[in-house]
Design a protein around this motif. Structure first.
Motif, short mmCIF file in Angstrom:
data_model
loop_
_atom_site.label_atom_id
_atom_site.label_comp_id
_atom_site.label_asym_id
_atom_site.label_seq_id
_atom_site.Cartn_x
_atom_site.Cartn_y
_atom_site.Cartn_z
N VAL A 135 35.44 52.77 39.00
CA VAL A 135 36.54 52.57 38.06
C VAL A 135 36.17 51.49 37.04
CG1 VAL A 135 38.88 51.66 37.85
CG2 VAL A 135 38.38 53.36 39.60
N ALA A 136 35.56 50.40 37.51
CA ALA A 136 35.15 49.32 36.61
C ALA A 136 34.13 49.82 35.60
CB ALA A 136 34.59 48.15 37.42
N GLN A 137 33.17 50.61 36.07
CA GLN A 137 32.11 51.09 35.18
C GLN A 137 32.64 52.09 34.15
OE1 GLN A 137 30.28 54.35 35.53
NE2 GLN A 137 28.33 53.88 34.57
N ARG A 138 33.50 52.99 34.57
CA ARG A 138 33.99 54.04 33.66
C ARG A 138 34.93 53.47 32.60
NH1 ARG A 138 33.22 58.96 33.64
NH2 ARG A 138 35.21 59.33 32.60
N THR A 139 35.68 52.44 32.95
CA THR A 139 36.64 51.89 31.99
C THR A 139 36.08 50.70 31.22
OG1 THR A 139 37.60 50.46 33.71
CG2 THR A 139 38.61 52.63 33.38
N GLY A 140 34.88 50.26 31.59
CA GLY A 140 34.32 49.07 30.96
C GLY A 140 35.09 47.81 31.28
N THR A 141 35.73 47.83 32.46
CA THR A 141 36.56 46.71 32.90
C THR A 141 35.75 45.80 33.82
OG1 THR A 141 38.49 48.17 32.83
CG2 THR A 141 38.75 46.09 34.01
N SER A 142 36.02 44.52 33.78
CA SER A 142 35.35 43.58 34.67
C SER A 142 35.68 43.92 36.12
CB SER A 142 35.81 42.15 34.37
OG SER A 142 35.46 41.27 35.43
N MET A 143 34.68 43.76 36.99
CA MET A 143 34.91 43.98 38.42
C MET A 143 35.98 43.03 38.95
SD MET A 143 34.13 45.89 40.90
CE MET A 143 34.40 45.88 42.68
N ILE A 144 36.15 41.90 38.30
CA ILE A 144 37.20 40.96 38.70
C ILE A 144 38.57 41.60 38.49
CG2 ILE A 144 38.26 38.72 38.23
CD1 ILE A 144 35.55 38.50 39.52
N ARG A 145 38.77 42.27 37.34
CA ARG A 145 40.06 42.90 37.04
C ARG A 145 40.37 44.03 38.00
NH1 ARG A 145 42.43 42.84 32.02
NH2 ARG A 145 44.13 43.84 33.16
N VAL A 146 39.34 44.73 38.45
CA VAL A 146 39.53 45.88 39.34
C VAL A 146 39.51 45.47 40.82
CG1 VAL A 146 38.56 48.09 40.08
CG2 VAL A 146 38.54 47.47 37.66
N GLY A 147 38.57 44.59 41.17
CA GLY A 147 38.35 44.25 42.57
C GLY A 147 39.38 43.31 43.17
N ILE A 148 39.84 42.33 42.41
CA ILE A 148 40.81 41.37 42.94
C ILE A 148 42.14 42.05 43.29
CG2 ILE A 148 42.20 39.33 42.39
CD1 ILE A 148 39.29 38.76 43.18
N PRO A 149 42.69 42.95 42.46
CA PRO A 149 43.89 43.68 42.89
C PRO A 149 43.65 44.49 44.17
CG PRO A 149 43.61 43.88 40.52
CD PRO A 149 42.37 43.23 41.04
N MET A 150 42.44 45.04 44.31
CA MET A 150 42.12 45.80 45.53
C MET A 150 42.19 44.91 46.77
SD MET A 150 38.57 47.70 46.56
CE MET A 150 37.79 46.18 47.13
N VAL A 151 41.50 43.76 46.73
CA VAL A 151 41.49 42.90 47.90
C VAL A 151 42.86 42.25 48.12
CG1 VAL A 151 39.01 42.47 47.83
CG2 VAL A 151 40.53 40.93 46.60
N ALA A 152 43.62 42.04 47.05
CA ALA A 152 44.97 41.49 47.20
C ALA A 152 45.86 42.47 47.96
CB ALA A 152 45.57 41.17 45.83
N GLY A 153 45.79 43.75 47.59
CA GLY A 153 46.58 44.76 48.29
C GLY A 153 46.21 44.86 49.76
N LEU A 154 44.90 44.86 50.04
CA LEU A 154 44.44 44.93 51.43
C LEU A 154 44.87 43.71 52.22
CD1 LEU A 154 40.77 46.24 50.91
CD2 LEU A 154 42.68 47.51 51.93
N SER A 155 44.78 42.54 51.61
CA SER A 155 45.08 41.30 52.31
C SER A 155 46.57 41.17 52.61
CB SER A 155 44.61 40.11 51.47
OG SER A 155 44.70 38.91 52.20
#
Length: 456
Positions: A135-155
């Motif tokens: 998702v980060a690569q296809r949208t040109g978005t920082s992994m921070i913008r994509v990954g932190i919401p992911m780990v926040a949801g899991l946590s």
């Protein structure tokens, strides 16, 4: 037990943590070697018997790697198969189309919230990280913008919402009603995940910029040229394969409801519902759905599963060493000293539950251990307070304890190193992102729980 006692133990523990950060971040020492060195030095400094130091460290490493190594290995294989087949690309495209390129951080939070319900944080992480990379690569978005919401949801799910195992421990200890706990947890958890995930990631991405080659990301990211002649797998079959471990774990957790307890079928459902077995079955399914059905032969599948394991070696060792350091803190008595400080404070019950869990979390690095231990400490106090002015609803105690168990993840937490290594961050960057994210979750969830206690 160490010869050094009391507040001096806490001082030594703090010095050890600072030394770890400085040696790894400033002097660029290998994290695994540094964790082992500092663990031994701390143990010697506080007077642990020399003959028990390495045994204690090995116990911490072995106890964690017994689970983590299997989860990371099988999860990486599943992710690799999903990447090579184009499955990760399919999910990424679908999420982007559904939420729009500007809102993919909200998409990652939502899917993490759902996937994380029946699984431990590490399992959900390795299932979703290939999707996050794509998702980060296809949208040109920082992994921070994509990954932190992911780990926040899991946590958030890990610490607050049954039927997650950690939350269920507290539900049992406090004799809380599970239905009410889930309802209140959603009221608290959803806005907490939103604040610590999409909103915080938007802010911190301005200050933390990831650069350099990330070998973990590279093996999960599809190249457009590679996909130009290949049809992507369907969204349904891709999602089924990825979520199979989640479904199997749900079946395992509901075994007593589906069939009689202790029957052969009940045992079978519990077996396939174990995280290790559920992941193994999903990997085997992926050999067909992402392998054979996509035109890959056995040699190619073997090559994929072999080559994806190399980058995980350092991750598993570092995660294990972090657990070894945590075990030294426990066996030296530092954790007990922290608990004694917390329980000696005369504070309201919800805040006390949060505080005890928070201090145990800082000392041990484990949210599950913090939640279980704190619930065991607070439950008798809560039972004695029933019917008095200081009494509170047991469901809210579950939430307060869970919130405390998530605070301030640092170098003795396996999750800290998991996020650092997969995201390709430095130690200071991991503190600024992951540690702050966890602390936001903890504080926000406590504030919302206290607010909820005033209206119910």
């Amino acid at each position: 037990m160490a010869t050094v006692q009391g507040s001096l133990l806490l001082v030594y523990a703090l010095i050890a943590i600072i030394a770890l950060v400085v040696l790894i971040a400033r002097f660029k020492m290998n994290p695994f070697i540094t964790l082992m060195m500092v663990s031994v030095a701390l143990a010697l400094a506080v007077g642990m018997p020399a003959t028990s130091i390495l045994k204690s460290f090995e116990t911490g490493v072995g106890g964690t790697l017994g689970h983590i190594a299997i989860v990371v290995g099988l999860g990486t294989m599943l992710g690799k198969m999903m990447a090579e087949s184009g499955g990760a690309e399919r999910i990424a495209r679908t999420l982007i189309d559904l939420f729009g390129p500007k809102n993919v951080h909200w998409a990652m939070m939502c899917i993490a919230f759902l996937v994380g319900l029946p699984v431990f944080f590490e399992v959900g992480f390795v299932l979703l990280i290939p999707i996050a990379f794509n998702v980060a690569q296809r949208t040109g978005t920082s992994m921070i913008r994509v990954g932190i919401p992911m780990v926040a949801g899991l946590s958030v799910v890990h610490g607050l919402i049954p039927p997650h195992p950690a939350a269920l421990l507290a539900v049992t200890a406090y004799n809380a009603d599970i239905g009410h706990t889930i309802f209140y947890a959603l009221i608290v958890g959803i806005p907490t995940a939103a604040v610590a995930g999409p909103l915080f990631s938007k802010l911190i991405a301005r200050f933390v910029v990831l650069d350099g080659f990330n070998p973990m990301a590279q093996q999960f990211i599809e190249q457009d040229a590679k996909r130009s002649h290949q049809e992507l797998p369907g969204f349904g079959i891709t999602l089924l394969t990825v979520l199979l471990p989640v479904l199997l774990m749900l079946v395992g957790s509901w075994a007593d409801v589906i069939v009689p307890a202790k029957s052969s079928m009940n045992n079978a459902l519990r077996l396939i519902g174990h995280p290790d077995m559920a992941l193994l079955l999903a990997v085997l399914l992926s050999f067909y759905t992402f392998g054979k059905s996509r035109g890959f032969n056995r040699e190619q599948i073997l090559k994929f599963t072999n080559e994806c394991l190399a980058p995980t070696a350092s991750i598993t060792l570092v995660v294990g060493a972090g657990a070894g350091f945590g075990r030294i803190l426990i066996d030296s008595g530092a954790s007990k000293a922290i608990v004694d400080v917390a329980t000696g404070a005369h504070v309201p019950l919800l805040i006390l539950a949060w505080l005890v869990a928070a201090l145990i979390r800082v000392a041990t690095g484990s949210a599950t251990v913090a939640m279980a231990t704190a619930a065991g400490i607070i439950a008798p106090i809560a039972a004695a307070a029933v019917g008095t002015a200081g009494g509170v609803r047991p469901e809210l105690l579950v939430l307060a304890t869970g919130a405390g168990s998530l605070i301030l993840s640092h170098v003795n937490d396996g999750g800290f190193w998991l996020v650092k290594e997969y995201f390709g961050m430095t130690v200071p960057q991991t503190f600024k992102t992951w540690t702050v994210c966890e602390t936001i979750i903890s504080v926000t969830a406590l504030v919302l729980t206290l607010g909820l206690s005033t209206v119910i």
